[in-house]
Write a protein that holds these residues in place. Structure first.
Motif, PDB file in Angstrom:
ATOM      1  N   PHE A 120       0.821  -1.206   0.000  1.00  0.00           N
ATOM      2  CA  PHE A 120       0.000   0.000   0.000  1.00  0.00           C
ATOM      3  C   PHE A 120       0.858   1.260   0.000  1.00  0.00           C
ATOM      4  N   VAL A 121       0.504   2.176  -0.890  1.00  0.00           N
ATOM      5  CA  VAL A 121       1.210   3.455  -1.017  1.00  0.00           C
ATOM      6  C   VAL A 121       0.309   4.566  -0.472  1.00  0.00           C
ATOM      7  N   PRO A 122       0.752   5.294   0.546  1.00  0.00           N
ATOM      8  CA  PRO A 122      -0.070   6.387   1.085  1.00  0.00           C
ATOM      9  C   PRO A 122      -0.138   7.546   0.096  1.00  0.00           C
ATOM     10  N   TYR A 123      -1.308   8.196   0.043  1.00  0.00           N
ATOM     11  CA  TYR A 123      -1.400   9.407  -0.774  1.00  0.00           C
ATOM     12  C   TYR A 123      -1.878  10.613   0.021  1.00  0.00           C
ATOM     13  N   ASP A 124      -2.421  10.396   1.227  1.00  0.00           N
ATOM     14  CA  ASP A 124      -2.716  11.517   2.126  1.00  0.00           C
ATOM     15  C   ASP A 124      -2.946  10.988   3.530  1.00  0.00           C
ATOM     16  N   TRP A 125      -3.102  11.904   4.484  1.00  0.00           N
ATOM     17  CA  TRP A 125      -3.350  11.498   5.860  1.00  0.00           C
ATOM     18  C   TRP A 125      -4.014  12.648   6.617  1.00  0.00           C
ATOM     19  N   GLY A 126      -4.605  12.300   7.757  1.00  0.00           N
ATOM     20  CA  GLY A 126      -5.244  13.316   8.588  1.00  0.00           C
ATOM     21  C   GLY A 126      -5.696  12.705   9.903  1.00  0.00           C
ATOM     22  N   TYR A 127      -6.226  13.547  10.760  1.00  0.00           N
ATOM     23  CA  TYR A 127      -6.736  13.106  12.060  1.00  0.00           C
ATOM     24  C   TYR A 127      -8.249  13.254  12.101  1.00  0.00           C
ATOM     25  N   PHE A 128      -8.928  12.265  12.689  1.00  0.00           N
ATOM     26  CA  PHE A 128     -10.350  12.425  12.950  1.00  0.00           C
ATOM     27  C   PHE A 128     -10.536  13.450  14.062  1.00  0.00           C
ATOM     28  N   ALA A 129     -11.587  14.235  13.933  1.00  0.00           N
ATOM     29  CA  ALA A 129     -11.862  15.281  14.918  1.00  0.00           C
ATOM     30  C   ALA A 129     -13.338  15.619  14.874  1.00  0.00           C
ATOM     31  N   PHE A 130     -13.820  16.249  15.928  1.00  0.00           N
ATOM     32  CA  PHE A 130     -15.181  16.780  15.917  1.00  0.00           C
ATOM     33  C   PHE A 130     -15.113  18.244  15.505  1.00  0.00           C
ATOM     34  N   VAL A 131     -15.726  18.539  14.369  1.00  0.00           N
ATOM     35  CA  VAL A 131     -15.798  19.906  13.875  1.00  0.00           C
ATOM     36  C   VAL A 131     -17.048  20.546  14.463  1.00  0.00           C
ATOM     37  N   TYR A 132     -16.924  21.797  14.895  1.00  0.00           N
ATOM     38  CA  TYR A 132     -18.057  22.468  15.536  1.00  0.00           C
ATOM     39  C   TYR A 132     -18.319  23.828  14.905  1.00  0.00           C
ATOM     40  N   ASP A 133     -19.546  24.262  15.048  1.00  0.00           N
ATOM     41  CA  ASP A 133     -20.001  25.561  14.558  1.00  0.00           C
ATOM     42  C   ASP A 133     -19.815  26.562  15.692  1.00  0.00           C
ATOM     43  N   THR A 134     -18.889  27.487  15.532  1.00  0.00           N
ATOM     44  CA  THR A 134     -18.565  28.415  16.624  1.00  0.00           C
ATOM     45  C   THR A 134     -19.727  29.328  16.979  1.00  0.00           C
ATOM     46  N   GLU A 135     -20.666  29.527  16.049  1.00  0.00           N
ATOM     47  CA  GLU A 135     -21.823  30.368  16.346  1.00  0.00           C
ATOM     48  C   GLU A 135     -22.862  29.635  17.183  1.00  0.00           C
ATOM     49  N   LEU A 136     -22.910  28.315  17.041  1.00  0.00           N
ATOM     50  CA  LEU A 136     -23.853  27.521  17.820  1.00  0.00           C
ATOM     51  C   LEU A 136     -23.223  26.967  19.094  1.00  0.00           C
ATOM     52  N   LEU A 137     -21.913  26.828  19.104  1.00  0.00           N
ATOM     53  CA  LEU A 137     -21.209  26.230  20.243  1.00  0.00           C
ATOM     54  C   LEU A 137     -19.886  26.964  20.463  1.00  0.00           C
ATOM     55  N   PRO A 138     -19.932  28.110  21.159  1.00  0.00           N
ATOM     56  CA  PRO A 138     -18.716  28.909  21.338  1.00  0.00           C
ATOM     57  C   PRO A 138     -17.637  28.197  22.158  1.00  0.00           C
ATOM     58  N   GLU A 139     -18.021  27.319  23.099  1.00  0.00           N
ATOM     59  CA  GLU A 139     -17.052  26.622  23.949  1.00  0.00           C
ATOM     60  C   GLU A 139     -17.262  25.112  23.814  1.00  0.00           C
TER      61      GLU A 139
END
Length: 333
Positions: A120-139
């Protein structure tokens, strides 16, 4: 006179016969790669200029569907290359016996883990994360534990680990952090799940971007697209103190391919700037090689996990079924 026309055609036939049709390289991949807004069209153009061939995409729904199609077709598959598997599915793909070694020297990779795989040859990578809407969830929650223990009125969107790569990634993330306690943590988390979608795009575009929930399982790189293309800082990734689970996306050559040389040329092309420069803002992931100044500046503004969580592909293959069954049990109680 009536014989001259056939003789003329006969004289011309050898000239036409020498013009061979261009080779076609058939690549099985998923929609986010081949889509108009993905890297696929630009990669196709760049590779066809190099190879004087035709690059054809067969688009399947997900990495899991690519694996399933390969299994069903076996050695009669029309695929020359499969592109869109990842570290959670590659061991199962290897066990089919349908893939060939790549023979490349992988000494120019820029990954958070050492990569020595010969298939297997890698072509990209990244981390899983929870993306949030700063207007709906400031903290937002600052840890996985804080998310698990949040009030149930904090709603999140996740994906099904049986059909979605990020969904399986969250399963492995929870397992890496909690081990045998993951089942109980899933039960706590279940009350906050607004929707479990079949694919990442179903949840992200249809629900999250329409404000149905303030958080969605995605990638730490997702905000880069919004910052660079949408010109907004509204959507950000929450940095969790336990670390984030790493995904590496990969491609492999199919053993039964009749275009082995062309397939190997494409695999080598994948690790060139001509391919990799299209990854950051079209696949919205980190490139597999160091692009230097070509990496968009918005990537400097992304969260940097304190720890890269990662299970070896062989371990994932051993644990996957039991983890999915435990998840189903926890989510339906």
């Amino acid at each position: 006179m009536r014989f001259r026309l056939p003789l003329l055609f006969a004289a011309l036939l050898p000239a036409f016969a020498t013009a061979e049709p261009a080779q076609v390289l058939n690549v099985y991949t998923h929609p986010s790669f081949a889509a108009e807004w993905g890297p696929g069209p630009a990669v196709k153009q760049a590779f066809e200029e190099q190879c004087e061939c035709e690059l054809n995409y067969t688009v399947l729904e997900s990495g899991g569907d690519i694996l399933q199609r390969l299994r069903l077709e076996g050695s009669s598959t029309s695929a020359d290359v499969v592109l869109g598997l990842d570290t959670a599915t590659m061991e199962a793909a290897r066990q089919t016996g349908l893939l060939a070694p790549h023979t490349l020297t992988l000494n120019n990779l820029a990954l958070p883990v050492d990569w020595q795989d010969d298939t297997f040859v890698p072509y990209d990578w990244g981390y899983f994360a929870f993306v949030y809407d700063t207007e709906l969830l400031p903290e937002p929650p600052a840890s996985l534990e804080e998310l698990v223990n949040a009030p149930d009125d904090l709603k999140i969107i996740i994906q099904d680990p049986r059909t979605s790569t990020p969904g399986l990634g969250l399963l492995l993330w929870m397992h890496a952090v909690y081990g045998d306690d993951a089942h109980a943590k899933w039960q706590q988390l279940s009350g906050k799940v607004l929707a479990t979608t079949q694919s990442w795009s179903d949840g992200y575009f249809s629900l999250f971007m329409n404000g149905e929930a303030p958080m969605i399982l995605s990638y730490s790189t997702s905000p880069a697209y919004h910052m660079a293309v949408d010109n907004t800082d509204r959507y950000q990734a929450a940095r969790f103190e336990e670390g984030h689970y790493l995904q590496v996306e990969v491609a492999a050559l199919v053993n039964s391919s009749k275009n082995q040389a062309l397939g190997r040329e494409f695999m080598e092309f994948m690790l060139s700037p001509a391919f990799q420069r299209h990854i950051p803002l079209k696949n919205v992931m980190y490139p597999a090689i160091d692009l230097g100044d070509e990496l968009p500046e918005v990537f400097d503004r992304l969260i940097r996990p304190s720890k890269a969580l990662f299970l070896e592909p062989a371990e994932v293959a051993r644990e996957r079924r039991s983890l999915v069954n435990a998840w189903l049990d926890a989510m339906t109680r």
